[in-house]
Design a protein around this motif. Structure first.
Motif, short mmCIF file in Angstrom:
data_model
loop_
_atom_site.label_atom_id
_atom_site.label_comp_id
_atom_site.label_asym_id
_atom_site.label_seq_id
_atom_site.Cartn_x
_atom_site.Cartn_y
_atom_site.Cartn_z
N THR A 58 -2.30 -9.04 7.59
CA THR A 58 -1.69 -8.14 6.48
C THR A 58 -0.75 -8.86 5.47
O THR A 58 -0.74 -8.53 4.28
N VAL A 59 -0.03 -9.71 6.01
CA VAL A 59 1.04 -10.58 5.16
C VAL A 59 0.40 -11.58 4.43
O VAL A 59 0.74 -11.69 3.22
N VAL A 200 -6.92 -3.48 6.36
CA VAL A 200 -7.50 -3.57 7.73
C VAL A 200 -6.26 -4.05 8.62
O VAL A 200 -5.91 -3.74 9.62
N GLY A 201 -5.71 -5.23 8.27
CA GLY A 201 -4.53 -5.79 9.16
C GLY A 201 -3.43 -4.56 9.19
O GLY A 201 -2.76 -4.60 10.31
N ALA A 202 -2.97 -4.00 8.41
CA ALA A 202 -1.90 -3.03 8.33
C ALA A 202 -2.39 -2.01 9.41
O ALA A 202 -1.69 -1.23 10.15
N VAL A 203 -3.62 -1.47 9.44
CA VAL A 203 -4.09 -0.41 10.13
C VAL A 203 -4.13 -0.93 11.66
O VAL A 203 -3.65 -0.37 12.71
N LEU A 204 -4.53 -2.19 11.85
CA LEU A 204 -4.79 -2.70 13.34
C LEU A 204 -3.18 -2.88 13.75
O LEU A 204 -2.97 -2.71 15.09
N LEU A 205 -2.44 -3.30 12.88
CA LEU A 205 -1.06 -3.40 13.33
C LEU A 205 -0.28 -2.35 13.89
O LEU A 205 0.30 -2.14 14.75
#
Length: 212
Positions: A58-59, A200-205
């Motif tokens: 995400t970052v 995608v990273g934000a959803v997984l997080l």
């Protein structure tokens, strides 16, 4: 007898404008985020490594988008603005004005407005330049120029954003005196290569935090 083909105008390379502070800050942030994230992946227990990977996914794209990605490229035909999430290409014939207020912006004839992330405006530097010019005016109240004045000093003290916008404005005015370049059209492209991994990273997080 055929007439000789008139020589074509020379093609000049793009002039590139970007923020050195943004580049340095972006590299430092990537090093810091990478160090913390990799350490969490290697040393973490349980779900911590997965959370760290999701956070990195995400970052990292967001850091790249807001620090390393922004750049403005311009030549005598068009200007290309690469912002965090979009790339805007405009022929100079579509550009109405270029301004630097609280931010650097470009305006088109059809009412469009685009911010130039690569050219940040420093109000502190602008105030410093204004104070310097006020002192010069006080020293020479009649507006006379000293024969020993160093013009390089004035240029060096000028706000970087204002100098850059002045250069872009000159390119726009110069292009306005020429006929429109064939095939030069405005376009806007979204940076899915940045948006997709961040989403995608934000959803997984979020999923990992809910699952626990």
């Amino acid at each position: 007898m055929t007439s000789p083909t008139p020589p074509s105008e020379p093609t000049y390379a793009d002039r590139t404008f970007r923020s050195p502070a943004g580049l340095i800050g972006g590299v430092l942030l990537l090093v810091l985020v990478g160090w913390i994230g990799v350490d969490a992946v290697i040393q973490g227990e349980g779900s911590v490594p997965w959370l760290a990977l999701a956070a990195l996914l995400t970052v990292v794209p967001l850091v790249v988008a807001f620090t390393l990605r922004p750049v403005v490229s311009a030549n005598e035909q068009r200007i290309r603005i690469r912002n965090p999430f979009r790339t805007i290409t405009l022929p100079w014939t579509d550009v109405e004005d270029v301004r630097a207020g609280y931010s650097s912006e470009i305006f088109t004839h059809d009412g469009g407005k685009y911010q130039l992330w690569a050219i940040p405006v420093s109000l502190r530097q602008r105030k410093k330049v204004a104070r310097h010019q006020s002192r010069q005016a006080a020293d020479d109240p009649y507006g006379r120029t000293s024969a020993s004045a160093d013009v390089r000093d004035t240029k060096a003290r000028a706000a970087i954003a204002d100098q850059t916008m002045h250069d872009l404005r000159q390119l726009a005015e110069h292009a306005g005196d020429k006929p429109a370049t064939e095939g030069a059209v405005a376009s806007v492209r979204w940076a899915y290569e940045v948006i997709a991994p961040a989403v995608v990273g934000a959803v997984l997080l979020v999923v990992l935090l809910i699952v626990g």
